[in-house]
Design a protein around this motif. Structure first.
Motif, PDB file in Angstrom:
ATOM      1  N   HIS A 154       0.837  -1.192   0.000  1.00  0.00           N
ATOM      2  CA  HIS A 154       0.000   0.000   0.000  1.00  0.00           C
ATOM      3  C   HIS A 154       0.875   1.246   0.000  1.00  0.00           C
ATOM      4  O   HIS A 154       1.938   1.296   0.628  1.00  0.00           O
ATOM      5  N   THR A 156       0.398   4.077   1.430  1.00  0.00           N
ATOM      6  CA  THR A 156       0.531   4.727   2.733  1.00  0.00           C
ATOM      7  C   THR A 156       1.671   4.140   3.561  1.00  0.00           C
ATOM      8  O   THR A 156       2.142   4.787   4.503  1.00  0.00           O
ATOM      9  N   ALA A 168      -2.436   2.971  11.085  1.00  0.00           N
ATOM     10  CA  ALA A 168      -3.753   2.376  10.892  1.00  0.00           C
ATOM     11  C   ALA A 168      -4.245   1.836  12.225  1.00  0.00           C
ATOM     12  O   ALA A 168      -3.456   1.313  13.027  1.00  0.00           O
ATOM     13  N   GLU A 252     -10.721  -0.588  -3.293  1.00  0.00           N
ATOM     14  CA  GLU A 252     -10.221  -0.019  -2.046  1.00  0.00           C
ATOM     15  C   GLU A 252      -9.632   1.356  -2.322  1.00  0.00           C
ATOM     16  O   GLU A 252      -8.900   1.540  -3.303  1.00  0.00           O
ATOM     17  N   CYS A 253      -9.958   2.306  -1.471  1.00  0.00           N
ATOM     18  CA  CYS A 253      -9.422   3.661  -1.620  1.00  0.00           C
ATOM     19  C   CYS A 253      -8.904   4.140  -0.271  1.00  0.00           C
ATOM     20  O   CYS A 253      -9.605   4.042   0.738  1.00  0.00           O
ATOM     21  N   GLU A 254      -7.682   4.649  -0.274  1.00  0.00           N
ATOM     22  CA  GLU A 254      -7.115   5.314   0.905  1.00  0.00           C
ATOM     23  C   GLU A 254      -6.800   6.754   0.522  1.00  0.00           C
ATOM     24  O   GLU A 254      -6.059   6.995  -0.432  1.00  0.00           O
ATOM     25  N   ARG A 271      -5.896   9.603   7.581  1.00  0.00           N
ATOM     26  CA  ARG A 271      -6.426   8.698   6.572  1.00  0.00           C
ATOM     27  C   ARG A 271      -7.938   8.778   6.453  1.00  0.00           C
ATOM     28  O   ARG A 271      -8.634   9.012   7.431  1.00  0.00           O
ATOM     29  N   TYR A 273     -10.887   6.133   4.457  1.00  0.00           N
ATOM     30  CA  TYR A 273     -10.853   4.764   3.924  1.00  0.00           C
ATOM     31  C   TYR A 273     -12.184   4.379   3.313  1.00  0.00           C
ATOM     32  O   TYR A 273     -13.256   4.719   3.840  1.00  0.00           O
ATOM     33  N   LEU A 275     -13.967   0.847   1.152  1.00  0.00           N
ATOM     34  CA  LEU A 275     -13.840  -0.516   0.624  1.00  0.00           C
ATOM     35  C   LEU A 275     -15.221  -0.976   0.194  1.00  0.00           C
ATOM     36  O   LEU A 275     -16.163  -0.985   0.989  1.00  0.00           O
ATOM     37  N   ALA A 288     -14.406   7.212   1.380  1.00  0.00           N
ATOM     38  CA  ALA A 288     -13.198   7.624   2.094  1.00  0.00           C
ATOM     39  C   ALA A 288     -13.274   9.083   2.529  1.00  0.00           C
ATOM     40  O   ALA A 288     -12.842   9.443   3.636  1.00  0.00           O
ATOM     41  N   ASP A 291     -15.798   9.246   5.404  1.00  0.00           N
ATOM     42  CA  ASP A 291     -15.183   8.630   6.587  1.00  0.00           C
ATOM     43  C   ASP A 291     -14.269   9.618   7.294  1.00  0.00           C
ATOM     44  O   ASP A 291     -14.315   9.769   8.522  1.00  0.00           O
ATOM     45  N   ARG A 292     -13.446  10.323   6.516  1.00  0.00           N
ATOM     46  CA  ARG A 292     -12.522  11.287   7.131  1.00  0.00           C
ATOM     47  C   ARG A 292     -13.274  12.453   7.769  1.00  0.00           C
ATOM     48  O   ARG A 292     -12.912  12.922   8.854  1.00  0.00           O
TER      49      ARG A 292
END
Length: 354
Positions: A154, A156, A168, A252-254, A271, A273, A275, A288, A291-292
């Motif tokens: 990854h 990150t 994480a 998946e995205c970060e 981060r 995230y 999924l 993502a 979420d942040r």
């Protein structure tokens, strides 16, 4: 959740028959098969699987056909079917580091171990109608693909080596299962991510866009977006070890977000995230970003009153099945309620006239 109440039985039967006729359409045109939907409308199939919380491309394609292309109705069908399935156990947590990536891009680092893989994407198309498709033209074969690396780190992880991004979370507690237990607040991040993963894509996209426009001060970089197959493993008590029972395709995205630090934490990146089942890039990125935005409290940031920062607003309004049930129930008979409202208005008008 509101569901339709029965009225005249004969009228309902006739409505169902008419619906089936409309679904079939012109009988001189070949019927659309479930296989065709599964293979040629994969993004719609992926969305139904994600928001329906059931990974089964065949069933999702069948639901789309039955729903005449109404994806929310198809999600409803999939969720209803999922409740009839027995639960044999839980799989082990998926390791997305072992994903066989068909697509992997980063907006933060150009040169990556394993390389950037554009894969199948609309990103560089011209958005012009291709009339060859209307004429059933032949599709040119894609160049021969190289086998994806077995393991791709990854992005990150590169930032983490210098301590430039938060670690994480290492929470080994089993999160609640939103498909079997009702949503309750306060909701921790694991529960919020579950709700976002099956939330309506349009709703999530709108919230994510609002954060980019300043309603949450959430300007992010896509650290990595990857799509590919991941093995699903399950512990078998009789064997004493885990066995592979299948694989699922995931997106998946970060995201990498700025963070000014605090009295106890140095400035570093944070981060976001996402999924999601299947190839669902727009949904994963939106997830993502939201979420942040929802993490403002744990990071000690100010709440600017943005919708995307309001956990209750986001989680209780993102489920399109609940929203659809509540919204569409108002088209059903409300004769008694309306008559009472009508009499009240007439009474008020009489009193005002007097």
């Amino acid at each position: 959740m509101y569901v339709a109440v029965k009225g005249g039985e004969r009228a309902i039967d006739n409505a169902h028959a008419w619906l089936a006729e409309e679904r079939r359409g012109d009988r001189s045109v070949a019927e659309l098969s479930v296989d065709q939907i599964r293979e040629q409308m994969t993004l719609a199939v992926n969305r139904v699987m994600a928001e329906g919380s059931l990974y089964d491309p065949d069933l999702a394609a069948l639901a789309i056909k039955q729903a005449r292309g109404d994806l929310i109705e198809a999600v409803f069908l999939i969720r209803a079917y999922r409740t009839t399935l027995p639960r044999f156990g839980y799989s082990d947590p998926l390791d997305t580091g072992d994903m066989a990536c068909e697509r992997r891009i980063s907006a933060t680092f150009k040169d990556l171990p394993g390389g950037q893989v554009l894969g199948p994407t609309f990103d560089y198309t011209h958005r012009l109608l291709d009339f060859k498709l209307a004429a059933d033209g032949e599709v040119p074969d894609a160049p021969e693909r190289t086998a994806p690396p077995e393991q791709v780190p990854h992005v990150t992880e590169f930032l983490n080596r210098e301590g430039l991004i938060e670690d994480a979370p290492a929470d080994d507690a089993t999160p609640p299962d939103l498909t079997r237990e009702p949503l309750e607040l306060p909701a921790d991040r694991a529960l919020r991510l579950q709700a976002l993963a099956r939330a309506d894509e349009g709703f999530t996209l709108g919230l994510a866009y609002s954060t980019q426009r300043g309603y949450a001060r959430n300007h992010a970089f896509v650290g990595e977006l990857r799509i590919g197959a991941v093995a699903v493993e399950m512990e078998v008590p009789e064997l004493g070890f885990a066995i592979e029972i299948g694989e699922v395709t995931l997106t998946e995205c970060e995201t990498v977000n700025q963070f000014k630090g605090s009295k106890t934490e140095p400035p570093q990146f944070t981060r976001g995230y996402g999924l999601v089942f299947g190839q669902s890039e727009r949904k994963a990125i939106s997830m993502a970003l939201v979420d942040r935005a929802l993490r403002w409290e744990e990071l000690g940031e100010d709440n600017v009153g943005a919708p995307a920062q309001d956990t209750e607003f986001v989680l209780y309004h993102g489920d399109n099945i609940q929203a659809t049930g509540f919204l569409e129930h108002i088209k059903l008979p409300h004769y008694v309620d309306f008559q009472s409202e009508l009499e009240l208005v007439r009474k008020l008008r009489r009193e005002a006239a007097e």
